[in-house]
Design an enzyme around this catalytic site. Structure first.
Site, PDB file in Angstrom:
ATOM      1  N   GLY A 126      40.887  42.159  38.778  1.00  0.00           N
ATOM      2  CA  GLY A 126      39.579  41.545  38.614  1.00  0.00           C
ATOM      3  C   GLY A 126      38.962  41.903  37.274  1.00  0.00           C
ATOM      4  O   GLY A 126      39.653  41.965  36.244  1.00  0.00           O
ATOM      5  N   TRP A 127      37.668  42.166  37.293  1.00  0.00           N
ATOM      6  CA  TRP A 127      36.959  42.514  36.063  1.00  0.00           C
ATOM      7  C   TRP A 127      36.977  44.026  35.796  1.00  0.00           C
ATOM      8  O   TRP A 127      36.203  44.520  34.997  1.00  0.00           O
ATOM      9  CB  TRP A 127      35.523  42.013  36.126  1.00  0.00           C
ATOM     10  CG  TRP A 127      35.415  40.516  36.092  1.00  0.00           C
ATOM     11  CD1 TRP A 127      35.447  39.709  34.984  1.00  0.00           C
ATOM     12  CD2 TRP A 127      35.257  39.630  37.197  1.00  0.00           C
ATOM     13  NE1 TRP A 127      35.320  38.393  35.333  1.00  0.00           N
ATOM     14  CE2 TRP A 127      35.198  38.300  36.704  1.00  0.00           C
ATOM     15  CE3 TRP A 127      35.152  39.825  38.581  1.00  0.00           C
ATOM     16  CZ2 TRP A 127      35.050  37.191  37.526  1.00  0.00           C
ATOM     17  CZ3 TRP A 127      35.011  38.719  39.404  1.00  0.00           C
ATOM     18  CH2 TRP A 127      34.956  37.421  38.872  1.00  0.00           C
ATOM     19  N   THR A 178      46.294  41.440  35.653  1.00  0.00           N
ATOM     20  CA  THR A 178      45.649  40.205  36.084  1.00  0.00           C
ATOM     21  C   THR A 178      46.280  39.036  35.356  1.00  0.00           C
ATOM     22  O   THR A 178      46.916  39.217  34.307  1.00  0.00           O
ATOM     23  CB  THR A 178      44.138  40.247  35.795  1.00  0.00           C
ATOM     24  OG1 THR A 178      43.544  38.992  36.200  1.00  0.00           O
ATOM     25  CG2 THR A 178      43.840  40.452  34.317  1.00  0.00           C
ATOM     26  N   CYS A 183      32.745  29.851  54.133  1.00  0.00           N
ATOM     27  CA  CYS A 183      33.534  31.079  54.252  1.00  0.00           C
ATOM     28  C   CYS A 183      32.810  32.108  55.117  1.00  0.00           C
ATOM     29  O   CYS A 183      33.420  32.764  55.971  1.00  0.00           O
ATOM     30  CB  CYS A 183      33.835  31.650  52.876  1.00  0.00           C
ATOM     31  SG  CYS A 183      35.051  30.703  51.938  1.00  0.00           S
ATOM     32  N   LEU A 218      48.517  51.860  39.704  1.00  0.00           N
ATOM     33  CA  LEU A 218      48.632  50.438  39.368  1.00  0.00           C
ATOM     34  C   LEU A 218      47.646  49.664  40.216  1.00  0.00           C
ATOM     35  O   LEU A 218      47.627  49.795  41.440  1.00  0.00           O
ATOM     36  CB  LEU A 218      50.051  49.936  39.635  1.00  0.00           C
ATOM     37  CG  LEU A 218      50.268  48.423  39.491  1.00  0.00           C
ATOM     38  CD1 LEU A 218      50.068  47.979  38.040  1.00  0.00           C
ATOM     39  CD2 LEU A 218      51.656  48.022  39.990  1.00  0.00           C
ATOM     40  N   ILE A 277      46.914  45.982  41.197  1.00  0.00           N
ATOM     41  CA  ILE A 277      47.461  44.626  41.169  1.00  0.00           C
ATOM     42  C   ILE A 277      46.341  43.636  41.465  1.00  0.00           C
ATOM     43  O   ILE A 277      45.765  43.637  42.553  1.00  0.00           O
ATOM     44  CB  ILE A 277      48.594  44.457  42.205  1.00  0.00           C
ATOM     45  CG1 ILE A 277      49.747  45.421  41.903  1.00  0.00           C
ATOM     46  CG2 ILE A 277      49.099  43.019  42.203  1.00  0.00           C
ATOM     47  CD1 ILE A 277      50.860  45.363  42.945  1.00  0.00           C
TER      48      ILE A 277
END
Length: 402
Positions: free
Chosen positions: A185-186, A205, A367, A180, A182
């Site tokens: 994304g793409w 997603t 960031c 799995l 979780i």
């Protein structure tokens, strides 16, 4: 009044470097720290900006830059953010002892309350932007999380492949295992685990754009029978999985849901199963998310401290079988993203507008420098239901037996 208040605030804040600030009325003042650092000249054009900065420094500065009301000499965004972040970081908890900051901390649980409907809206705000935008700065596999620069001189694509290989090693995969993913994304991680390791992958997603692209990629690769992607909240997933992986999704969970998250992993894992959670983390006590980031980039988002994560893990019944901390890998990743975005900024302006480009530049560079200057890192937490689920040493990661 507000300009005077901002003046007093900056006299206290600037300990390193030098800021030359021109106020909206034309007055120019210099703020000189005692140690070397960037020398930055900033002009405030909007008379309302001193008030906005004093009420919420991160919001006022971020919005001022994006809207063009705060200009930096030679557009030295990196120098300005280095000056600001390094001085804020040097004050530690003192930065949060302002009355408004304390109120933000007290209200953080409400800001991070992410039931299914709100989570879906938060995801759409960021991840359902034009796919062409992400093509401008991500690698070919569209990995939108921290890369792993295991040797000097790696390209972004090589470092993202190294990240996926490292995670696959920690998952101890065998052909046919049910995995799995979780927050898939793409689809890059799931497709890699299916193609290179023989796993049967279910990726989940809440992004309609990511869901569509991931399934198309699976079909294009002929992997649609072993790599499937569903538009579903992780809390609604049913069944049992030999392995669970979650990369760059935990930052969107929010502290009120931490126990729910780890309890769900425990529920979905087989008895001898293994999970790997890869998340941005703060190497300092719990805090709050920048209000600018919450409003414009990641609504509902929050970077956890280790103490917050481990408290929830301990209550779930899971065992932490390995913990690895990546320092500066995300700073390097973001540097690559920023440089690639700037190389194609004219294309970004065609997709959106100049104000959006300033917002994206501010986001990526702020960031990056937060990872470099303010104790932000990446946690990789390996979890299991049984102590014997993984080998007793880390040797298996480095002997080529992935």
């Amino acid at each position: 009044m507000w300009s005077a208040a901002l003046h007093r605030f900056l006299e206290t804040l600037i300990k390193t470097g030098q800021l030359t600030l021109t106020y909206p009325d034309g007055t120019t003042r210099k703020y000189q720290g005692s140690a070397a650092g960037p020398h930055i000249a900033v002009t405030l054009k909007n008379p309302a900006l001193p008030r906005r900065i004093m009420l919420s420094p991160e919001m006022g500065v971020g919005e001022g830059y994006v809207e063009g009301d705060l200009t930096i000499e030679n557009d030295d965004l990196e120098g300005f953010l280095r000056l600001a972040i390094s001085n804020i970081a040097s004050q530690g908890h003192a930065w949060y002892h302002q009355p408004l900051a304390v109120l933000r901390y007290l209200g953080r649980r409400a800001a991070q309350f992410n039931p299914a409907g709100r989570s879906r809206a938060n995801v759409a705000h960021h991840y359902d932007l034009s796919g062409a935008l992400y093509d401008l700065f991500l690698d070919a596999d569209r990995q939108y999380s921290c890369a792993y620069f295991k040797r000097e001189g790696m390209t972004l694509g090589e470092a993202q492949e190294a990240k996926k290989a490292h995670i696959a090693g920690k998952l101890l995969l065998r052909p046919g295992m049910r995995v799995l993913d979780i927050g898939c994304g793409w689809g890059g991680m799931g497709l890699t685990l299916a193609r290179d390791h023989g796993a049967n992958v279910l990726g989940v997603t809440l992004s309609e754009e990511q869901h569509k692209i991931a399934n198309q990629r699976a079909r294009d690769a002929g992997l649609q029978d072993v790599a499937k992607f569903e538009l579903i909240d992780y809390r609604d997933v049913q069944g049992k999985f030999d392995r669970i992986v979650s990369v760059g999704m935990f930052e969107h969970v929010g502290t009120p849901q931490y126990r729910t998250y780890f309890n769900k992993i425990n529920e979905l894992l087989t008895d001898d199963g293994v999970a790997l959670v890869h998340t941005i983390g703060r190497a300092k006590p719990p805090g709050v998310t920048s209000p600018w980031i919450l409003k414009y980039i990641f609504p509902g988002g929050y970077v956890p401290s280790m103490s917050e994560m481990t408290a929830a893990v301990e209550q779930s019944g899971l065992i932490t079988t390995d913990l690895e901390v990546w320092r500066l890998h995300y700073a390097e990743t973001l540097r690559h993203w920023y440089d690639r975005f700037m190389d194609r900024i004219d294309e970004a302006r065609q997709l959106y507008d100049d104000q959006f480009c300033r917002m994206w530049r501010f986001y990526l560079k702020a960031c990056e420098l937060t990872f470099r200057l303010d104790r932000q890192v990446v946690f990789q937490v390996q979890l299991a239901r049984q102590q014997e689920a993984v080998p007793l040493t880390r040797d298996y990661l480095y002997r080529g037996n992935r």
